[in-house]
Design an enzyme around this catalytic site. Structure first.
Site, mmCIF file in Angstrom:
data_model
loop_
_atom_site.group_PDB
_atom_site.id
_atom_site.type_symbol
_atom_site.label_atom_id
_atom_site.label_comp_id
_atom_site.label_asym_id
_atom_site.label_seq_id
_atom_site.Cartn_x
_atom_site.Cartn_y
_atom_site.Cartn_z
ATOM 1 N N ASP A 130 47.189 44.169 44.842
ATOM 2 C CA ASP A 130 46.297 42.896 43.987
ATOM 3 C C ASP A 130 45.300 42.389 44.696
ATOM 4 O OD1 ASP A 130 45.953 41.408 41.728
ATOM 5 O OD2 ASP A 130 46.875 39.883 42.942
ATOM 6 N N SER A 131 44.671 41.627 44.409
ATOM 7 C CA SER A 131 43.292 40.883 44.660
ATOM 8 C C SER A 131 44.028 39.766 45.814
ATOM 9 C CB SER A 131 42.446 40.388 43.886
ATOM 10 O OG SER A 131 43.320 39.529 42.855
ATOM 11 N N CYS A 133 47.480 44.395 39.499
ATOM 12 C CA CYS A 133 46.323 43.878 39.174
ATOM 13 C C CYS A 133 45.538 44.305 37.824
ATOM 14 C CB CYS A 133 45.163 43.906 40.218
ATOM 15 S SG CYS A 133 43.706 43.051 40.110
ATOM 16 N N GLU A 149 46.111 30.329 43.181
ATOM 17 C CA GLU A 149 46.028 30.560 44.657
ATOM 18 C C GLU A 149 45.992 29.363 45.565
ATOM 19 O OE1 GLU A 149 45.502 33.642 46.438
ATOM 20 O OE2 GLU A 149 46.031 34.687 44.590
ATOM 21 N N CYS A 180 47.338 39.300 33.550
ATOM 22 C CA CYS A 180 46.802 38.968 34.817
ATOM 23 C C CYS A 180 48.095 38.827 35.587
ATOM 24 C CB CYS A 180 45.890 37.835 35.090
ATOM 25 S SG CYS A 180 45.584 37.343 36.729
ATOM 26 N N HIS A 206 48.770 37.266 38.073
ATOM 27 C CA HIS A 206 48.871 35.810 38.644
ATOM 28 C C HIS A 206 49.687 35.069 37.659
ATOM 29 C CE1 HIS A 206 45.795 36.806 41.736
ATOM 30 N NE2 HIS A 206 46.270 35.631 42.176
HETATM 31 N N1 DGL Z 1 45.825 39.334 39.922
HETATM 32 C C1 DGL Z 1 44.621 39.878 39.146
HETATM 33 C C2 DGL Z 1 44.653 40.321 37.739
HETATM 34 O O1 DGL Z 1 45.698 40.619 37.444
HETATM 35 C C3 DGL Z 1 43.427 39.000 39.285
HETATM 36 C C4 DGL Z 1 43.033 38.109 39.978
HETATM 37 C C5 DGL Z 1 41.468 38.062 40.313
HETATM 38 O O2 DGL Z 1 40.785 37.603 39.482
HETATM 39 O O3 DGL Z 1 41.347 38.470 41.420
HETATM 40 O O4 DGL Z 1 43.855 40.440 37.204
#
Ligand code: DGL
Length: 272
Positions: free
Chosen positions: A15-16, A78, A157, A189, A191
């Site tokens: 993931d990012s 992600c 985050e 997402c 997150h």
């Molecule tokens: N967790 C990532 C997603 O599912 C994105 C977070 C980011 O913008 O880097 O899209």
């Protein structure tokens, strides 16, 4: 067993940033005999505000990193990278690559009774209409209502989860959806599962939230059952290694909190 034996190879997840830990946690619990390598590309976070070409380039570099670590399957944990990947990727990496968009879409289709599905996601995911495309192919009669939520990732985050400011942001993003006929809302997402309870409170109990993690675990289970991925039969101690492209002072504390009760074996700063 030698190291070229598929059985001892880990499952790669990327993931990012921290968000993919919501997927890692589910997979680590569902597959206790498996070892995991997690890559969080925190140095280049957020992906969600970047162009599809840039995200695709990052995704390719992340995949290369996990291939060097001998991953036997890669989970793109992600949505922004999964959307870019679904749009752009032409390469065959010679191993299964699981994205989060298709499993979550299928779960939402199975859940919705009103045929109206909401999607929360980053700008990249919403602008690329990845969910509209996948759901449109699988079940064209469904109507999709999407909202880009660019403020969620930075606050998550930062660990600002149980915080009045997060509650305000959730209200701001969810209210337009409550005027539609949705009964199912995709957390588009990785997150967002970290603020699931708070989103549920605002959305109300008649809206079912879809987290991609259990659906991704089902796909992986299926790939193991059909031998597309060789399962590890026995493991005395599950090894979970986290690689992070930029470690800030809070990462370890927040990662530990998000993964609980799963614990990671070690955390290493790396460059791609
Ligand atoms: N967790 C990532 C997603 O599912 C994105 C977070 C980011 O913008 O880097 O899209």
């Amino acid at each position: 067993m030698n190291s070229s034996n598929n059985n001892v190879k880990p499952i790669g997840v990327f993931d990012s940033g921290l968000g993919g830990l919501s997927v890692l946690k589910e997979l680590a619990q569902r597959f206790p005999n498996e070892n995991f390598i997690y890559l969080g590309d925190t140095a280049r976070l957020p992906y969600g505000s970047k162009s599809v070409d840039t995200i695709q380039k990052y995704a390719e570099q992340n995949i290369e990193f996990l291939l060097k670590k001998e991953a036997k399957v890669i989970v793109v944990a992600c949505n922004s990278a999964s959307s870019a990947f679904l749009t752009k990727n032409k390469k065959d990496y010679g191993l299964p690559i699981i994205n989060v968009i298709e499993p979550a879409s299928q779960s939402a289709i199975n859940t919705s009774q009103t045929n109206n599905i909401g999607v929360l996601g980053t700008r990249a995911t919403i602008q690329q209409k990845a969910y509209n495309r996948v759901i449109g192919l699988l079940a064209p009669q469904y109507k999709i209502h999407s909202v880009a939520c660019p403020l969620f990732v930075p606050f998550i985050e930062e660990g600002l989860i149980d915080d009045p400011i997060m509650n305000l942001i959730i209200h701001r993003y969810i209210y337009p959806l409550l005027k539609t006929n949705i009964d199912t809302l995709i957390l588009g997402c990785t997150h967002y599962p970290l603020i699931k309870d708070y989103i549920q409170k605002v959305a109300g109990k008649y809206i079912q939230l879809i987290d991609s993690a259990p659906a991704v675990a089902d796909i992986l289970q299926h790939k193991m059952a059909v031998k597309a991925v060789t399962p590890n039969i026995k493991n005395n101690k599950q090894n979970i290694e986290l690689f992070i492209t930029d470690i800030n002072s809070r990462f370890e504390e927040v990662a530990t909190r998000f993964l609980k009760p799963v614990t990671y074996s070690n955390i290493t700063a790396t460059q791609l």
